[in-house]
Design a protein around this motif. Structure first.
Motif, PDB file in Angstrom:
ATOM      1  N   VAL A  71      22.710  40.372  42.420  1.00 56.11           N
ATOM      2  CA  VAL A  71      23.244  39.776  41.220  1.00 56.11           C
ATOM      3  C   VAL A  71      24.459  39.078  41.348  1.00 56.11           C
ATOM      4  CG1 VAL A  71      21.865  41.428  39.413  1.00 56.11           C
ATOM      5  CG2 VAL A  71      24.238  41.838  40.337  1.00 56.11           C
ATOM      6  N   ASN A  72      24.799  38.088  40.393  1.00 54.29           N
ATOM      7  CA  ASN A  72      26.056  37.528  40.523  1.00 54.29           C
ATOM      8  C   ASN A  72      27.111  37.997  39.698  1.00 54.29           C
ATOM      9  OD1 ASN A  72      25.364  35.637  42.685  1.00 54.29           O
ATOM     10  ND2 ASN A  72      24.135  34.617  41.079  1.00 54.29           N
ATOM     11  N   LEU A 119      15.079  40.857  28.241  1.00 50.94           N
ATOM     12  CA  LEU A 119      13.840  40.764  28.931  1.00 50.94           C
ATOM     13  C   LEU A 119      13.053  39.438  29.030  1.00 50.94           C
ATOM     14  CD1 LEU A 119      13.307  44.539  28.384  1.00 50.94           C
ATOM     15  CD2 LEU A 119      13.713  43.544  30.739  1.00 50.94           C
ATOM     16  N   ASN A 120      13.277  38.778  27.862  1.00 53.83           N
ATOM     17  CA  ASN A 120      12.728  37.551  27.660  1.00 53.83           C
ATOM     18  C   ASN A 120      13.211  36.256  28.408  1.00 53.83           C
ATOM     19  OD1 ASN A 120      10.695  38.161  25.830  1.00 53.83           O
ATOM     20  ND2 ASN A 120      11.791  37.823  24.095  1.00 53.83           N
ATOM     21  N   ASP A 121      14.391  36.454  29.009  1.00 60.30           N
ATOM     22  CA  ASP A 121      15.235  35.431  29.488  1.00 60.30           C
ATOM     23  C   ASP A 121      15.060  35.383  31.024  1.00 60.30           C
ATOM     24  OD1 ASP A 121      17.795  33.240  28.495  1.00 60.30           O
ATOM     25  OD2 ASP A 121      17.767  33.925  30.400  1.00 60.30           O
ATOM     26  N   ALA A 122      14.453  34.529  31.588  1.00 60.34           N
ATOM     27  CA  ALA A 122      14.289  34.427  33.216  1.00 60.34           C
ATOM     28  C   ALA A 122      15.707  34.371  33.629  1.00 60.34           C
ATOM     29  CB  ALA A 122      13.433  33.493  33.704  1.00 60.34           C
ATOM     30  N   TRP A 123      16.634  33.598  33.510  1.00 60.13           N
ATOM     31  CA  TRP A 123      18.038  33.705  33.998  1.00 60.13           C
ATOM     32  C   TRP A 123      18.754  34.727  33.955  1.00 60.13           C
ATOM     33  CZ3 TRP A 123      23.139  33.934  32.988  1.00 60.13           C
ATOM     34  CH2 TRP A 123      24.017  33.463  34.427  1.00 60.13           C
ATOM     35  N   LEU A 124      18.992  35.447  32.661  1.00 63.88           N
ATOM     36  CA  LEU A 124      19.565  36.670  32.468  1.00 63.88           C
ATOM     37  C   LEU A 124      19.217  37.844  33.337  1.00 63.88           C
ATOM     38  CD1 LEU A 124      20.226  36.413  28.656  1.00 63.88           C
ATOM     39  CD2 LEU A 124      21.931  36.547  30.244  1.00 63.88           C
ATOM     40  N   LYS A 125      18.040  38.050  33.398  1.00 61.95           N
ATOM     41  CA  LYS A 125      17.224  39.213  33.845  1.00 61.95           C
ATOM     42  C   LYS A 125      17.222  38.999  35.412  1.00 61.95           C
ATOM     43  CE  LYS A 125      12.427  38.254  33.093  1.00 61.95           C
ATOM     44  NZ  LYS A 125      11.411  38.902  32.386  1.00 61.95           N
ATOM     45  N   SER A 126      17.394  37.562  35.746  1.00 58.61           N
ATOM     46  CA  SER A 126      17.473  37.464  37.410  1.00 58.61           C
ATOM     47  C   SER A 126      18.584  37.540  37.952  1.00 58.61           C
ATOM     48  CB  SER A 126      16.454  36.411  37.661  1.00 58.61           C
ATOM     49  OG  SER A 126      15.386  36.172  37.338  1.00 58.61           O
ATOM     50  N   ASN A 127      19.827  36.938  37.199  1.00 61.13           N
ATOM     51  CA  ASN A 127      21.244  36.903  37.723  1.00 61.13           C
ATOM     52  C   ASN A 127      22.210  37.901  37.458  1.00 61.13           C
ATOM     53  OD1 ASN A 127      21.314  34.119  39.131  1.00 61.13           O
ATOM     54  ND2 ASN A 127      19.961  33.807  37.300  1.00 61.13           N
ATOM     55  N   VAL A 128      21.749  39.027  36.416  1.00 64.19           N
ATOM     56  CA  VAL A 128      22.907  39.687  35.775  1.00 64.19           C
ATOM     57  C   VAL A 128      22.319  41.024  35.924  1.00 64.19           C
ATOM     58  CG1 VAL A 128      24.543  40.010  33.956  1.00 64.19           C
ATOM     59  CG2 VAL A 128      23.440  37.757  34.153  1.00 64.19           C
ATOM     60  N   GLU A 129      23.093  41.823  36.176  1.00 65.74           N
ATOM     61  CA  GLU A 129      22.924  43.408  36.007  1.00 65.74           C
ATOM     62  C   GLU A 129      23.574  43.666  34.677  1.00 65.74           C
ATOM     63  OE1 GLU A 129      23.651  45.864  39.197  1.00 65.74           O
ATOM     64  OE2 GLU A 129      23.272  47.918  38.113  1.00 65.74           O
ATOM     65  N   PHE A 130      22.861  44.428  33.716  1.00 66.93           N
ATOM     66  CA  PHE A 130      23.349  44.976  32.668  1.00 66.93           C
ATOM     67  C   PHE A 130      23.425  46.679  32.482  1.00 66.93           C
ATOM     68  CE2 PHE A 130      21.740  40.649  31.477  1.00 66.93           C
ATOM     69  CZ  PHE A 130      22.749  40.281  30.396  1.00 66.93           C
ATOM     70  N   CYS A 131      24.247  47.048  31.944  1.00 69.68           N
ATOM     71  CA  CYS A 131      24.446  48.566  31.530  1.00 69.68           C
ATOM     72  C   CYS A 131      24.540  48.488  30.198  1.00 69.68           C
ATOM     73  CB  CYS A 131      25.664  49.179  32.492  1.00 69.68           C
ATOM     74  SG  CYS A 131      25.978  50.725  32.127  1.00 69.68           S
ATOM     75  N   ASN A 156      33.563  44.127  41.338  1.00 71.11           N
ATOM     76  CA  ASN A 156      34.376  42.694  41.270  1.00 71.11           C
ATOM     77  C   ASN A 156      33.354  41.862  40.540  1.00 71.11           C
ATOM     78  OD1 ASN A 156      36.621  41.582  41.106  1.00 71.11           O
ATOM     79  ND2 ASN A 156      36.564  40.655  43.136  1.00 71.11           N
ATOM     80  N   LYS A 157      32.434  42.043  40.084  1.00 67.22           N
ATOM     81  CA  LYS A 157      31.220  41.379  39.295  1.00 67.22           C
ATOM     82  C   LYS A 157      31.290  41.673  37.780  1.00 67.22           C
ATOM     83  CE  LYS A 157      28.304  40.585  43.309  1.00 67.22           C
ATOM     84  NZ  LYS A 157      27.044  40.886  43.916  1.00 67.22           N
ATOM     85  N   LEU A 158      31.808  42.538  37.385  1.00 66.35           N
ATOM     86  CA  LEU A 158      32.022  42.889  36.004  1.00 66.35           C
ATOM     87  C   LEU A 158      32.702  41.685  35.379  1.00 66.35           C
ATOM     88  CD1 LEU A 158      30.896  44.655  33.648  1.00 66.35           C
ATOM     89  CD2 LEU A 158      32.853  46.272  34.136  1.00 66.35           C
ATOM     90  N   PHE A 159      32.145  40.875  34.601  1.00 63.56           N
ATOM     91  CA  PHE A 159      32.825  39.889  34.071  1.00 63.56           C
ATOM     92  C   PHE A 159      33.033  40.113  32.408  1.00 63.56           C
ATOM     93  CE2 PHE A 159      32.869  36.006  36.838  1.00 63.56           C
ATOM     94  CZ  PHE A 159      32.552  36.559  37.827  1.00 63.56           C
ATOM     95  N   VAL A 160      31.964  40.734  31.973  1.00 58.84           N
ATOM     96  CA  VAL A 160      31.843  40.809  30.476  1.00 58.84           C
ATOM     97  C   VAL A 160      31.916  42.236  29.962  1.00 58.84           C
ATOM     98  CG1 VAL A 160      30.835  40.302  28.227  1.00 58.84           C
ATOM     99  CG2 VAL A 160      31.165  38.618  29.983  1.00 58.84           C
ATOM    100  N   ALA A 161      32.627  42.907  29.164  1.00 55.38           N
ATOM    101  CA  ALA A 161      32.388  44.301  28.572  1.00 55.38           C
ATOM    102  C   ALA A 161      32.358  43.980  26.798  1.00 55.38           C
ATOM    103  CB  ALA A 161      33.548  45.253  29.001  1.00 55.38           C
ATOM    104  N   LEU A 162      31.222  44.576  26.493  1.00 58.72           N
ATOM    105  CA  LEU A 162      30.981  44.156  25.076  1.00 58.72           C
ATOM    106  C   LEU A 162      30.860  45.672  24.107  1.00 58.72           C
ATOM    107  CD1 LEU A 162      30.235  42.018  22.707  1.00 58.72           C
ATOM    108  CD2 LEU A 162      28.090  41.917  23.720  1.00 58.72           C
ATOM    109  N   ASP A 163      32.059  45.910  23.594  1.00 66.47           N
ATOM    110  CA  ASP A 163      32.133  47.038  23.031  1.00 66.47           C
ATOM    111  C   ASP A 163      31.615  46.806  21.214  1.00 66.47           C
ATOM    112  OD1 ASP A 163      32.350  49.681  22.580  1.00 66.47           O
ATOM    113  OD2 ASP A 163      34.556  49.769  22.073  1.00 66.47           O
ATOM    114  N   LEU A 164      30.494  47.255  20.849  1.00 63.66           N
ATOM    115  CA  LEU A 164      30.034  47.177  19.550  1.00 63.66           C
ATOM    116  C   LEU A 164      30.708  48.309  18.496  1.00 63.66           C
ATOM    117  CD1 LEU A 164      26.406  45.900  20.570  1.00 63.66           C
ATOM    118  CD2 LEU A 164      28.324  44.652  20.289  1.00 63.66           C
ATOM    119  N   HIS A 165      31.159  47.643  17.391  1.00 60.73           N
ATOM    120  CA  HIS A 165      31.732  48.453  16.226  1.00 60.73           C
ATOM    121  C   HIS A 165      31.201  48.122  14.768  1.00 60.73           C
ATOM    122  CE1 HIS A 165      34.392  50.879  18.720  1.00 60.73           C
ATOM    123  NE2 HIS A 165      34.433  50.001  19.574  1.00 60.73           N
TER     124      HIS A 165
END
Ligand SMILES: [Zn+2]
Length: 391
Positions: free
Chosen positions: A173-174, A202-214, A264-273
């Protein structure tokens, strides 16, 4: 914390000696349950949220009634600001689906309900979401070769803190993105956003192929299952626990694990409230502005992107961005300890550490429900995609 089972059918007879009001049960001994009953007389109940270990007031409650067919019960809350502008939410299927009783259904902190069934009816200030709902959602998706469900750690009481990883099967992943919810246990609407987010990844080919989500759906898992407020928990809540020494297992595990995982690849952190229950600044989707100017400029960029991907039913407006220094978003709100957003902004590579407030019931005059909350999650992750592709 143990929830309470209160069998009114017995209590009423002995305490008030009134046979007319016997026959129904009111209880909260289920995951997400929370209520304190002060008094019952005939078909009227006086009640308030069980604050437990909360500093000051908060508004979360959820209870169930059964064996009430044909009765019209009136529920009077003895504290203000504990019911949304859309009224209480009601579920006839043990918390799977919810509907608001409606605007205008509450007068003087009270509402009435006529029961057409002896089956259980649940009432809450929001649309509670616990492990049961998450399991139902996630189980079919674990068939995907992109998605793995495991546990970050145990909670302080030994419950598993679920961790969803979505990444390409070869692991290359990038970008990495972390998404967290329920740092404050009562803020359940965030989990419907997460359902939309996971489905869209899971529906988006680019997201699931280029990004690792936790994705961590329940940071304060104990609080979620116990039906706690979670917000302003004494001595401090989970979102003020990113200090040198953590008191919660989940926050400690996140602090240990994220820097190792990020590479060094963690670009975005999204904390939901979710915000306060109602009123100005609390009935529109809001991105909470950082005091750091560099981060604030990225946040403003993200707001513009989100406006362009906002195709779901719930619309964002120019009120989306809450700059630092406006309303509650000021230094005083952050004195109890270090927040997740503040801590994660120090992880190498993080450019966009976001905190988003999603209201319980009303957004810009629109009524929020489970489905349009999921749709907003789709808008949100589409905006993350656009943002990442610009990096
Ligand atoms: Zn919160």
């Amino acid at each position: 914390m143990k929830t309470k089972l209160i069998i009114i059918s017995c209590l009423v007879f002995f305490i008030f000696g009134n046979i007319d009001s016997s026959g129904f049960n009111i209880y909260s001994d289920f995951p997400s349950g929370n209520i304190s009953i002060e008094k019952v007389k005939n078909d009227t109940l006086w009640l308030h949220p069980d604050l437990r270990d909360t500093k000051g007031d908060w508004f979360y409650w959820c209870f169930a009634v059964d064996m009430a067919k044909g009765k019209s019960l009136t529920f009077i809350f003895t504290k203000p600001n504990v019911i949304t502008t859309a009224g209480p939410a009601i579920s006839h299927d043990r918390g799977s689906t919810w509907k608001w009783l409606g605007i205008g259904s509450v007068k003087n902190e009270a509402f009435s309900y006529t029961f057409s069934t002896n089956d259980e009816v649940r009432f809450s200030m929001g649309m509670p979401y616990t492990q049961k709902q998450f399991d139902f959602f996630i189980k079919p998706l674990t068939e995907s070769k992109y998605l793995k469900l495991d546990y970050l750690s145990n909670s302080n009481s030994g419950k598993g803190i679920e961790r969803v990883i979505i990444k390409p099967p070869d692991g290359k992943v990038n970008y990495r993105v972390i998404i967290t919810a329920r740092h404050h246990a009562c803020e359940m609407m965030a989990n419907y956003e997460i359902e939309g987010i996971i489905g869209e990844i899971l529906n988006d080919a680019w997201l699931k192929s280029n990004v690792e989500f936790c994705i961590i759906p329940f940071v304060d898992k104990d609080g979620v299952e116990n039906g706690d407020q979670g917000k302003n928990r004494i001595p401090h809540d989970h979102n003020r626990d990113y200090n040198d020494t953590c008191i919660y297992e989940a926050t400690s595990a996140l602090k240990d694990w994220i820097p190792l995982w990020a590479e060094n690849k963690l670009f975005v952190a999204l904390d939901l409230h979710c915000p306060w229950i109602k009123g100005e600044y609390h009935e529109n989707i809001q991105l909470v502005g950082s005091s750091d100017e560099k981060i604030a400029s990225q946040e403003k960029l993200f707001c513009d992107i989100l406006k362009s991907t906002n195709n779901g039913e719930l619309k964002v407006s120019d009120k989306l961005y809450l700059p630092f220094g406006v309303d509650w978003n000021n230094t005083i709100s952050y004195t109890a300890g270090i927040t997740f957003r503040k801590w994660v902004s120090g992880v190498e590579g993080v450019k966009l550490p976001l905190s988003i407030e999603f209201p319980y019931a009303i957004n810009e005059g629109q009524i929020i429900n489970q489905e349009n909350s999921r749709l907003f999650g789709i808008d949100l992750i589409k905006a993350v995609k656009v943002y990442l592709r610009q990096q």
